[in-house]
Each structure stands twice: as structure tokens, then as C-alpha cells.
Scaffold this active site. Structure first.
Site, PDB file in Angstrom:
ATOM      1  CG  ASN A 182     -14.652   4.374  -6.886  1.00 21.13           C
ATOM      2  OD1 ASN A 182     -14.918   5.184  -5.988  1.00 21.13           O
ATOM      3  ND2 ASN A 182     -15.590   3.723  -7.568  1.00 21.13           N
ATOM      4  CD1 TRP A 183      -9.714   5.096  -2.475  1.00 19.82           C
ATOM      5  CD2 TRP A 183      -9.686   6.677  -0.880  1.00 19.82           C
ATOM      6  NE1 TRP A 183      -8.409   5.482  -2.285  1.00 19.82           N
ATOM      7  CE2 TRP A 183      -8.359   6.454  -1.317  1.00 19.82           C
ATOM      8  CE3 TRP A 183      -9.912   7.632   0.118  1.00 19.82           C
ATOM      9  CZ2 TRP A 183      -7.268   7.152  -0.789  1.00 19.82           C
ATOM     10  CZ3 TRP A 183      -8.827   8.329   0.643  1.00 19.82           C
ATOM     11  CH2 TRP A 183      -7.522   8.089   0.190  1.00 19.82           C
ATOM     12  CE  LYS A 184     -16.509   0.731  -5.826  1.00 15.86           C
ATOM     13  NZ  LYS A 184     -17.170  -0.473  -6.278  1.00 15.86           N
ATOM     14  CG  HIS A 191     -19.115   3.691 -10.220  1.00 17.05           C
ATOM     15  ND1 HIS A 191     -19.915   2.727  -9.638  1.00 17.05           N
ATOM     16  CD2 HIS A 191     -17.859   3.186 -10.231  1.00 17.05           C
ATOM     17  CE1 HIS A 191     -19.152   1.687  -9.309  1.00 17.05           C
ATOM     18  NE2 HIS A 191     -17.901   1.948  -9.661  1.00 17.05           N
ATOM     19  CD  GLU A 249     -20.583   0.761  -6.555  1.00 16.13           C
ATOM     20  OE1 GLU A 249     -20.158   1.803  -6.014  1.00 16.13           O
ATOM     21  OE2 GLU A 249     -19.922  -0.304  -6.608  1.00 16.13           O
ATOM     22  CD  GLU A 295     -15.497   0.536 -12.907  1.00 19.50           C
ATOM     23  OE1 GLU A 295     -14.542   0.276 -12.174  1.00 19.50           O
ATOM     24  OE2 GLU A 295     -16.492   1.182 -12.521  1.00 19.50           O
ATOM     25  N   GLY A 336     -16.733  -5.595  -7.366  1.00 20.29           N
ATOM     26  CA  GLY A 336     -16.854  -5.985  -5.968  1.00 20.29           C
ATOM     27  C   GLY A 336     -17.261  -7.431  -5.770  1.00 20.29           C
ATOM     28  CB  SER A 381     -12.763  -8.171  -9.124  1.00 13.90           C
ATOM     29  OG  SER A 381     -14.042  -8.101  -8.505  1.00 13.90           O
ATOM     30  N   GLY A 417     -11.464  -0.487  -7.158  1.00 13.45           N
ATOM     31  CA  GLY A 417     -12.322  -0.225  -5.998  1.00 13.45           C
ATOM     32  C   GLY A 417     -11.689  -0.783  -4.739  1.00 13.45           C
TER      33      GLY A 417
END
Ligand code: PGA
Length: 251
Positions: free
Chosen positions: A9-11, A95, A97, A167, A173, A212, A233
Site C-alpha cells: 500500500n503506497w498510500k 483502510h 486512515e 491491521e 506506521g 509495520s 505500507g
């Protein structure tokens, strides 16, 4: 046997130049057989990545999609049908976020999940608890509610063509990883919840762990019986590190 899967997941990272570099790094990786590998770039770069990875066995997914399956008047959104047209195979749904910062609720996510499947995209449903919820002993209750929302709305059969990513929000992160046993316990509970409705679906669905994950902790995590791979991530932005995680999933 479930095929393992590693998803990057490149965000909200990347420029055309840095994405070109990352594509080049991915193209040079020695990838294991028997592992499904996918990357999830920002929408803006999907076409660049699909074109750049042609001939390499890495699929492409999107990080979000509209509640509507088909294109239409919905300013700023991208439909599942458009993602399929662009060459996507997967889409992340829910997700943390987006749940936390964009206010996405279960009702909205049910629609996104259904719209994705209506177009043949495989939704990757992301679920997980916050630190506060874990510390107050609510982890399984929270995860079960997030999962239950899709089961109630779309039926357990929806997970015959979907992936689930557990997650824990506190591990995303932060450099804090759930221990393999902590992750396994939640994964086992997720599978048990599905099995209570349909054991075949429960045995077939891939459950990824995210939060992570790095090459250094991937082998231990992926070695747990109900962990079928990872949603990565930060470490997915480095092609060599991502490649090492993919190889860990192949072991
Ligand atoms: P992380 O992110 O690997 O950087 O913790 C995982 C994710 O948010 O999917």
C-alpha cells in the site's frame, strides 16, 4: 491450500519520477512462485504502474473506490468499473486512515465492497482496533463488528471473492508490530466468525496482517497458521525490502 499474498500500500506517496524508479526496482526483483503479489499506488499513478509492470507477475490495485460501481456524476470519485478499465484487480476497502480521517463508516464501506465485486474487483477489507480499544479489551468486539457489517449486508458468501487485512491501528506506521501470537489470535477469531456461517468460505479466504511489517519480522508473522500474508505500507516503498517480504511469504 490458501495461496499467500503480499500487498504493498503506497498510500499518498509518489511523483511520476519516484514511481518510475520504484517500478524499475520491482521489475528487477526475483519473486517467489505461489505468492500473489500486488501493489496499490495512488490513483494518479495506476496507469503508469500497470504499463510499467507489464509482463511482471505483480497485480495492481487501488486504495479506494466510489460507492457506485459504474461511472457517472460523482465529482472527485473513481468507480470500480473505471479501476477495472485502468487494469486494476484489487481495491482496498476501509483502510483505517480512511475510517479515521475521512469518516468512512460501515454503511459506506458495505456499498464500496459490493460495487467493487459487481465489477469483478477483489476487495481487500481492512479491519482493526485502536490502541484505546485494545487496552480496554475490545479488540475482538471491534473487529467482529467491522467484519459482521459486510456479512449482514452482503452475506458470508461475499468473502469467497475477497481478502481481509487485519491491521491494528496502533501498529500502522508506528514501528510497533503486533506479536505473531497477538496477530494469530485475532486472525483465528476472524476465521471462526466466518466459519460459524460457512466453513468453506472461512477456510478459503486469505487473512493478511498489516502494521509495520518488514523483511525482519515477516517470516515469523507469516509462519502463523491463520496469517496468509501481509499488507505492507512503509516497507513497500522500497523495492528490495518489498521483494524480501514477498520471498518470506513464499517460504
Ligand atoms: P505500515 O502500514 O506497514 O507502514 O505500518 C500498513 C498499512 O497501513 O497498510
Amino acid at each position: 491450500m490458501r495461496r499467500t499474498m503480499v500487498a504493498g500500500n503506497w498510500k499518498m506517496h509518489g511523483t511520476r519520477a519516484s514511481v518510475a524508479e520504484l517500478i524499475n526496482g520491482l521489475r528487477h526483483l526475483a519473486l517467489p512462485g505461489g505468492v500473489d503479489i500486488a501493489v496499490f499506488p495512488p490513483c494518479l499513478h495506476i496507469t503508469q504502474v500497470v504499463d510499467g509492470l507489464k509482463g511482471k507477475s505483480i497485480q495492481v490495485g487501488a486504495q479506494n473506490s466510489a460507492v457506485e460501481a459504474m461511472q457517472g456524476a460523482l465529482t472527485g470519485e473513481i468507480s470500480s468499473s473505471q479501476l477495472v478499465d485502468a487494469g486494476c484487480s484489487y481495491v482496498l476497502v476501509g483502510h483505517s486512515e480512511r475510517r479515521q480521517m475521512m469518516g468512512e463508516r460501515d454503511g459506506t464501506l458495505n456499498r464500496k465492497f459490493a460495487a467493487a465485486q459487481a465489477c469483478g474487483l477483489i476487495p481487500v477489507l481492512c479491519i482493526g482496533e485502536t490502541l484505546e480499544q485494545r487496552e480496554s479489551g475490545k479488540t475482538l468486539e471491534v473487529v467482529s463488528r467491522q467484519l459482521g457489517s459486510i456479512i449482514e449486508e452482503l452475506g458470508v458468501g461475499a468473502f469467497a471473492k475477497a481478502v481481509i487485512a487485519y491491521e491494528p491501528v496502533w501498529a500502522i506506521g508506528t514501528g510497533l508490530t503486533a506479536t505473531p501470537q497477538q496477530a494469530q489470535d485475532v486472525h483465528a477469531a476472524i476465521r471462526a466468525q466466518l466459519a460459524a456461517e460457512n466453513s468453506e468460505v472461512a477456510q478459503g479466504v486469505r487473512l493478511l496482517y498489516g502494521g509495520s511489517v518488514k523483511a525482519a519480522n515477516a517470516v515469523e508473522l507469516f509462519g502463523m497458521p491463520d496469517i496468509d500474508g501481509g499488507l505492507i505500507g512503509g516497507a513497500s516503498l522500497n523495492a528490495d525490502e518489498f521483494g524480501a517480504i514477498c520471498r518470506a511469504a513464499g517460504n
